[in-house]
Design an enzyme around this catalytic site. Structure first.
Site, PDB file in Angstrom:
ATOM      1  N   HIS B 156       0.846  -1.194   0.000  1.00  0.00           N
ATOM      2  CA  HIS B 156       0.000   0.000   0.000  1.00  0.00           C
ATOM      3  C   HIS B 156       0.885   1.250   0.000  1.00  0.00           C
ATOM      4  CE1 HIS B 156      -3.222  -2.800   1.099  1.00  0.00           C
ATOM      5  NE2 HIS B 156      -4.058  -1.868   0.675  1.00  0.00           N
ATOM      6  N   LYS B 160      -0.179   4.861   4.694  1.00  0.00           N
ATOM      7  CA  LYS B 160      -1.174   4.016   5.357  1.00  0.00           C
ATOM      8  C   LYS B 160      -0.749   3.780   6.804  1.00  0.00           C
ATOM      9  CE  LYS B 160      -3.572  -0.439   4.899  1.00  0.00           C
ATOM     10  NZ  LYS B 160      -4.958   0.081   4.917  1.00  0.00           N
TER      11      LYS B 160
END
Lengths: 267, 267, 267, 267
Positions: B156, B160
């Site tokens: 990701h 995040k």
């Protein structure tokens, strides 16, 4: 046939040693003259590796073998405990060592360097003989200058003991030489499962995957603005190191000193 | 045009909400009748999302909007703190909710289920509307029956907060339902850098990579005897969830109860 | 040891045959009782495959071997020209065949099916014994229902003669069973270099990569709205098929008819 | 604020132009002073790209805009038909052009070079501003010296017209500069489906995959003895080129001649 390189293989019964024996037998520019192994018994070197007989009987005595067969080069993939003694013995008999065993200390390597200089003889010590792995590491180092956000994922068989792999750590070191140290990721990042974010190394992360069926793979992934760059190397088998060993056997004939690291053979 | 589905978008100014507005405007089978957002101000819904004006002015009052525009369906990607109230309000006004917000408790979901049954009205709640992510999870569960050695790597963006991702944990749960619990890897394995082997979950490992430029990716890798199998999903943008939301808007019209989970819409 | 399954290996000197011999010797539930090969000579089966001697001498006569050693099962990875005769001979002697050779015609397979039924004996014929490859194909077929935009890339060693591979074609067939036929891509698409867009199969494309070092890999890639899904299988070596062959040897003991295709053994 | 670089964006309403406007607005070292577009109308440049208003009204007249706003640099991502005229106009007014449009002929580029030299002014023309794509190409060229067996796979959206992509062809050219020309693969190789082996380029193959959801990806795969090396670049969105454009806007201020190719800005 007088100009073929005469090669002795030390640790000929080991997993890498067997590959070296096969590689030497397949190259017309090389001649297998000795095969040394402490535990293989007095078998033919060809039978030992599952090919046709060669007339070369495996012996357990390195020094005797050097004296009687006069190799130009020995290739050594034995254990950390025997490699130093083997290497010194070879140099003292004027035989050039090509060493793939890891675990020699900095002092031992310095001693070998001095000994080579004194004798005016070439030697090569390299922890890794894979051309692709070498290129992966070089490219990772180059890319880190421009794309400083990076993570490493390495994959090995599920019985490997150590994590991360030596290659992953070496890659991380090379990256760190050029990358400004900076802790990547969100400063408030939280691991809901401990270890999920991998091992921390100078601001970036290394992940070790262990699964059956896999021999050795590594990915170095760089993230940038709207893009990513991935460098991936797959080793499928021990045989993959043999072109590098073959190159080293030929290059060591032209050397008069110790070369440490496969990268110095490539250019 | 009387048979187009009348759709209201709640949280229309959020990142997912904007995509929903655009998706509704692009599908001739759907008609945007309301756009609700607490902080966007009284702008045209088209301007809000960067397309042509629509004549639909964003409002901050859900209940008024439901009364005046009489949608068939509302799509809600707001926050955990407002989604429960919005959903109950919708059902009480006979409007079918499609909910993508995560964070509803089991009790809240049960309450919604009861309310739907009482009113005889359909509703869909799904933490993930990606068809590809759903297939990845299903395949991972199927493969784990035959190839029980597995690791998960998810990727990701570097901002995040949590690791591993919700999708990774859900995948791990699905795998655990069918896989006999067994600690993978060498029992004497040693982490030279803490965390290198990833997060431990029921005998296997999850790794979370965080790099700029990446939106959301996941790999589930299975190792077997001389083989490996990899299932990889890449989400490139929020828009990737819209075909799933579109499907849900149409399916909810045929429902008379709550459906929880996107997987129940697919077959 | 009376309940071990007695196994004969036909084509024991071939590349797959050698792997089968090793697999049988390593499994305590199996007993190697015969090794047949036309060209290997009268060597010990263990020596033939590079392990300890076994006392089983390779023979060139299948029928004699069946009579004298009474195997329960024979495993046959010989050539298309000999496999039919071997299989019929085995069934007539009440020995269950497990056949991995490809190239039997539909008529020949039907004849074997009839023969098995007449004798009430089990048999397994499978062109592929890899669990991972089987799962890849099943998942590809499942995904194509929801994500109909697909391409296949397969990778093999650079000396392979045919392109695309049999596995790629079989995968394409499975996908075509569920995917509505539709020509993907831009209708005005133009190949500046002929062949760049790959081989055309029922509306989608297959690409064949040939590089040294690679054994067998395949990727099936699905593209959707803002997402993609990739299913990848890597075979690293012939040994990768052995768990499947092992499973077949055990399953065939419970059968009383022909089973064609590995997939029917899995569930 | 007097030392901010004054930037004009030509083709501000195009897909790349909009990204450039946003990039300029986000960087405090840059000041947007003009936005030129033939078809956007007299809107605010901020509204045009979906952000806050800027006070800069889009104009259709480049020369007037240069005279009234006196930019230091213009960034041009217009069409092949207008870029030459725009670039000459800018240089004649003492404004440095940064050009991302492809399709200028060698003669046109030479004319621009001469004009820059005469005026003593910097200019940059680059067909690609992605740092990762540039590194991928450089690494591919370096690797081909040592691992001459190579194939290229490029992935783009399913509406792309040409195959292979310009980046793939440029990569192939760079590889060919260092790789001895040799036809890879088995000389008796047979395509059962025409085109399966991809497009032929100087002895190796290029494969073009076209799937919805994908923006731009490329893999260069090298095969060696028991190993493979893969270099993969993913572009996720047009925004991915902006760091490169940003770098070019700053570098062009230090130049007094034309630089052709992004690679010359990197080191």
């Amino acid at each position: 046939m007088g100009d073929r390189i005469r090669v002795g293989v030390v640790g000929a019964g080991g997993r890498m040693g067997k590959e070296v024996v096969k590689m030497v037998l397949q190259d017309d520019a090389l001649e297998l003259v000795a095969a040394v192994d402490h535990s293989a018994g007095e078998v033919d070197a060809g039978s030992l590796v599952g090919v046709e007989t060669t007339g070369i009987i495996v012996t357990s005595q390195l020094e005797e073998a050097l004296l009687s067969t006069k190799p130009d080069v020995i290739v050594d993939f034995t254990t950390p405990s025997s490699v130093m003694k083997n290497t010194v013995t070879a140099i003292q008999h004027g035989v050039r060592p090509v060493v793939g065993t890891t675990g020699l200390s900095t002092e031992e390597i310095d001693d070998i360097r001095t000994l080579c200089k004194d004798k005016g003889i070439g030697a090569i010590i390299a922890p890794n003989f894979s051309i692709g792995a070498f290129l992966m590491m070089q490219f990772a180092k180059q890319a880190a200058k421009y794309l400083p956000n990076v993570e490493i994922i390495e994959y090995h068989g599920d019985q490997k003991l150590d994590a991360p792999s030596g290659t992953a750590v070496k890659t991380a070191e090379l990256i760190s030489e050029v990358r400004e140290e900076r802790r990547q990721g969100n400063p408030n990042e939280e691991e809901k499962i401990e270890g999920a974010r991998g091992g921390y190394y100078n601001g970036f992360r290394i992940h070790s995957v262990r699964l059956p069926g896999i021999f050795a793979q590594q990915e170095v992934i760089f993230g940038g603005h709207g893009e990513s760059l991935k460098i991936r190397h797959d080793s499928y088998e021990r045989a993959g190191y043999m072109p590098g060993v073959n190159l080293a056997v030929k290059k060591v004939m032209e050397l008069h000193e110790l070369v440490y690291g496969f990268e110095h053979l490539m250019d």
